[in-house]
Write a protein that holds these residues in place. Structure first.
Motif, PDB file in Angstrom:
ATOM      1  N   VAL A   1       0.889  -1.015   0.084  1.00 14.59           N
ATOM      2  CA  VAL A   1      -0.164  -0.178   0.043  1.00 14.59           C
ATOM      3  C   VAL A   1       1.030   1.269  -0.245  1.00 14.59           C
ATOM      4  O   VAL A   1       1.522   1.745   0.685  1.00 14.59           O
ATOM      5  CB  VAL A   1      -1.068   0.325   1.399  1.00 14.59           C
ATOM      6  CG1 VAL A   1      -1.416   1.129   1.662  1.00 14.59           C
ATOM      7  CG2 VAL A   1      -2.065  -1.198   1.238  1.00 14.59           C
ATOM      8  N   THR A   2       0.944   2.286  -0.523  1.00 14.21           N
ATOM      9  CA  THR A   2       0.881   3.502  -0.198  1.00 14.21           C
ATOM     10  C   THR A   2       0.735   3.957   0.434  1.00 14.21           C
ATOM     11  O   THR A   2      -0.121   4.377   1.563  1.00 14.21           O
ATOM     12  CB  THR A   2       0.434   4.390  -1.757  1.00 14.21           C
ATOM     13  OG1 THR A   2       0.251   3.902  -2.532  1.00 14.21           O
ATOM     14  CG2 THR A   2       0.740   5.994  -1.554  1.00 14.21           C
ATOM     15  N   PRO A   3       2.448   4.784   1.594  1.00  8.66           N
ATOM     16  CA  PRO A   3       1.915   5.351   2.845  1.00  8.66           C
ATOM     17  C   PRO A   3       2.084   6.330   2.695  1.00  8.66           C
ATOM     18  O   PRO A   3       1.331   7.031   1.606  1.00  8.66           O
ATOM     19  CB  PRO A   3       4.052   5.076   2.879  1.00  8.66           C
ATOM     20  CG  PRO A   3       4.595   4.480   1.769  1.00  8.66           C
ATOM     21  CD  PRO A   3       3.330   4.072   0.800  1.00  8.66           C
ATOM     22  N   PRO A   4       1.749   6.233   4.200  1.00  9.48           N
ATOM     23  CA  PRO A   4       0.322   7.510   4.687  1.00  9.48           C
ATOM     24  C   PRO A   4       1.717   9.416   4.376  1.00  9.48           C
ATOM     25  O   PRO A   4       2.762   8.475   4.512  1.00  9.48           O
ATOM     26  CB  PRO A   4       0.151   7.321   5.726  1.00  9.48           C
ATOM     27  CG  PRO A   4       0.895   6.608   6.307  1.00  9.48           C
ATOM     28  CD  PRO A   4       1.019   5.864   5.736  1.00  9.48           C
ATOM     29  N   GLY A   5       1.173   9.989   4.356  1.00  9.25           N
ATOM     30  CA  GLY A   5       1.973  11.306   3.921  1.00  9.25           C
ATOM     31  C   GLY A   5       2.873  11.285   3.024  1.00  9.25           C
ATOM     32  O   GLY A   5       3.849  11.954   3.333  1.00  9.25           O
ATOM     33  N   THR A   6       2.597   9.992   1.944  1.00 12.27           N
ATOM     34  CA  THR A   6       3.802  10.784   0.978  1.00 12.27           C
ATOM     35  C   THR A   6       3.049  12.319   0.434  1.00 12.27           C
ATOM     36  O   THR A   6       2.511  13.073  -0.113  1.00 12.27           O
ATOM     37  CB  THR A   6       3.257   9.215  -0.009  1.00 12.27           C
ATOM     38  OG1 THR A   6       2.207   9.685  -0.829  1.00 12.27           O
ATOM     39  CG2 THR A   6       3.798   8.211   0.510  1.00 12.27           C
ATOM     40  N   GLY A   7       4.359  12.585  -0.849  1.00 18.24           N
ATOM     41  CA  GLY A   7       4.443  13.634  -1.765  1.00 18.24           C
ATOM     42  C   GLY A   7       3.163  13.726  -2.962  1.00 18.24           C
ATOM     43  O   GLY A   7       2.856  12.565  -2.845  1.00 18.24           O
ATOM     44  N   ILE A   8       2.522  14.771  -3.453  1.00 13.48           N
ATOM     45  CA  ILE A   8       1.829  14.844  -4.550  1.00 13.48           C
ATOM     46  C   ILE A   8       2.207  14.008  -5.853  1.00 13.48           C
ATOM     47  O   ILE A   8       1.099  13.073  -5.667  1.00 13.48           O
ATOM     48  CB  ILE A   8       2.021  16.151  -4.981  1.00 13.48           C
ATOM     49  CG1 ILE A   8       1.312  16.975  -3.513  1.00 13.48           C
ATOM     50  CG2 ILE A   8       0.511  16.269  -5.972  1.00 13.48           C
ATOM     51  CD1 ILE A   8       1.162  18.986  -4.147  1.00 13.48           C
ATOM     52  N   ARG A   9       3.318  13.841  -6.031  1.00 12.28           N
ATOM     53  CA  ARG A   9       3.489  12.510  -6.948  1.00 12.28           C
ATOM     54  C   ARG A   9       3.622  11.481  -6.474  1.00 12.28           C
ATOM     55  O   ARG A   9       3.532  10.645  -7.882  1.00 12.28           O
ATOM     56  CB  ARG A   9       4.785  13.615  -7.962  1.00 12.28           C
ATOM     57  CG  ARG A   9       5.097  14.804  -9.042  1.00 12.28           C
ATOM     58  CD  ARG A   9       6.040  15.377  -9.021  1.00 12.28           C
ATOM     59  NE  ARG A   9       7.107  15.305  -9.111  1.00 12.28           N
ATOM     60  CZ  ARG A   9       8.019  14.529  -9.171  1.00 12.28           C
ATOM     61  NH1 ARG A   9       8.751  14.182 -10.532  1.00 12.28           N
ATOM     62  NH2 ARG A   9       9.105  14.846  -8.772  1.00 12.28           N
ATOM     63  N   GLU A  10       4.384  10.985  -5.350  1.00 13.40           N
ATOM     64  CA  GLU A  10       4.071   9.749  -5.338  1.00 13.40           C
ATOM     65  C   GLU A  10       3.459   9.662  -4.925  1.00 13.40           C
ATOM     66  O   GLU A  10       2.544   8.267  -5.465  1.00 13.40           O
ATOM     67  CB  GLU A  10       5.157   9.801  -4.205  1.00 13.40           C
ATOM     68  CG  GLU A  10       5.312   8.503  -3.692  1.00 13.40           C
ATOM     69  CD  GLU A  10       6.439   7.443  -2.713  1.00 13.40           C
ATOM     70  OE1 GLU A  10       6.012   6.956  -1.876  1.00 13.40           O
ATOM     71  OE2 GLU A  10       7.316   8.829  -2.111  1.00 13.40           O
ATOM     72  N   ARG A  11       2.450  10.322  -4.577  1.00 14.88           N
ATOM     73  CA  ARG A  11       1.145   9.796  -3.944  1.00 14.88           C
ATOM     74  C   ARG A  11      -0.082   9.450  -4.905  1.00 14.88           C
ATOM     75  O   ARG A  11      -1.538   8.715  -5.913  1.00 14.88           O
ATOM     76  CB  ARG A  11      -0.397  11.015  -3.454  1.00 14.88           C
ATOM     77  CG  ARG A  11      -1.332  10.250  -2.893  1.00 14.88           C
ATOM     78  CD  ARG A  11      -2.137  11.199  -1.688  1.00 14.88           C
ATOM     79  NE  ARG A  11      -1.446  12.568  -1.200  1.00 14.88           N
ATOM     80  CZ  ARG A  11      -1.470  13.573  -0.565  1.00 14.88           C
ATOM     81  NH1 ARG A  11      -1.698  13.535  -1.050  1.00 14.88           N
ATOM     82  NH2 ARG A  11      -0.333  13.737   0.533  1.00 14.88           N
TER      83      ARG A  11
END
Length: 324
Positions: free
Chosen positions: A116-126
């Motif tokens: 799962v994508t980690p919480p609190g990532t940057g805009i482009r990573e999200r």
């Protein structure tokens, strides 16, 4: 029965992701495990002291690929079960506890779950995470990125793949000629050669960082597609499937449909209707009201992902050999 787990992490060099992961790796709610990190070379002594303790060992592998580093578990690990995870990922606290319950069944050779994508990532990573989590992108394989219903599987990624040691050794580990894609080969060996089952469990969960849109994300997609295209010839049992061919058909539809729609008016309505339907599905599957900017990037990222995957699938199909 209590099992001892060896967590295996291949990495070129110790990086910030490793330091992010360490608190999570050392606070798992399962008692019996070790962590083995395989960089090309040992880091400076000051860095080594920050990492190594009674649970953690750092072992220089030399300059080699991730698959070969993972195979080194057979030489250095003490565990009954190998838990493979990438250097840019970290586990949820109950990762090993939830995996351990499956291995009482001797028919099970491996267990995995979502990254799962980690919480609190940057805009482009999200945004990259939104693309992978879109059913329009990943189809039934969306379970690799979002927790879904428990099921049997035959192709789980090595970012979150937990394998019984005896089974891993019986199939001689990963095929190190492939990267990425070595996990596809291993899973096929587990099910076909070893005759064991692989379980997808949504509670065997890790958090996996994404490549940010656009360049790094699309570069990763091109690598995935080249290997999948090549595996369609070499490992058709798990790679020659409609889901992997759809991006190629999508690209062909765009390229061949445009001139046909231009010259033949009756086809024009159908061509643009399909594109409009695609755009609507794109918006519906990547839009998140709490992250509008990431959603906007993901809209274009999903389209670019399909085009890139389709093109590089052809590249893989045309390659006689596959270089790392």
């Amino acid at each position: 029965m209590a099992y001892f787990f060896s967590i295996i992490i291949p990495v070129r060099a110790i990086n910030d992701y490793i330091f992010e992961a360490m608190p999570h790796l050392l606070s798992l709610d399962y008692a019996d495990y070790e962590v083995l990190i395989f960089p090309d070379e040992l880091p400076e002594e000051s860095v080594l002291k920050q990492l190594e303790n009674e649970k953690v060992r750092v072992i220089a592998s030399g300059k080699t690929g991730p698959a070969q580093k993972r195979d080194m578990a057979m030489q250095h690990a003490k565990g009954d079960i190998f838990a493979f995870i990438d250097d840019d990922a970290y586990p949820r606290g109950d990762w090993l506890t939830n995996a351990a319950r499956w291995f009482a069944d001797e028919s099970i050779g491996a267990v995995g779950g979502p990254g799962v994508t980690p919480p609190g990532t940057g805009i482009r990573e999200r945004a990259g995470g939104f693309v992978y989590a879109s059913p329009l992108c990943s189809g039934s394989y969306v379970r690799r990125y979002v927790p879904k219903k428990q099921t049997e599987d035959d192709d789980l990624p090595s970012v979150n793949l937990i394998v019984r040691r005896s089974v891993f050794e019986s199939v001689q580990g990963f095929d190190s000629a492939f990267y990425p894609g070595e996990d596809t080969k291993l899973c096929l060996d587990i099910t076909r050669k070893a005759g064991k089952r692989i379980i997808y469990d949504p509670d065997v969960l890790v958090y996996h960082h994404r490549r940010p849109l656009f360049y790094k994300h699309l570069r990763q997609i091109s690598n995935y597609a080249r290997h999948r295209g090549y595996f369609m010839k070499k490992l058709p049992e798990t790679s020659l499937r409609p889901a992997y061919l759809l991006p190629l058909l999508f690209v062909l539809g765009i390229v061949l449909g445009a001139p046909l729609a231009f010259f033949f008016a009756p086809l024009r309505w159908g061509y643009f209707s399909v594109l409009a339907l695609y755009a609507v599905l794109d918006v519906c599957t990547v839009f998140h009201i709490t992250a509008p900017l990431s959603s906007f990037l993901a809209f274009w990222g999903l389209f670019a992902t399909h085009v890139t995957y389709g093109i590089f699938t052809v590249v893989g199909l045309c390659q006689k050999t596959l270089l790392r």
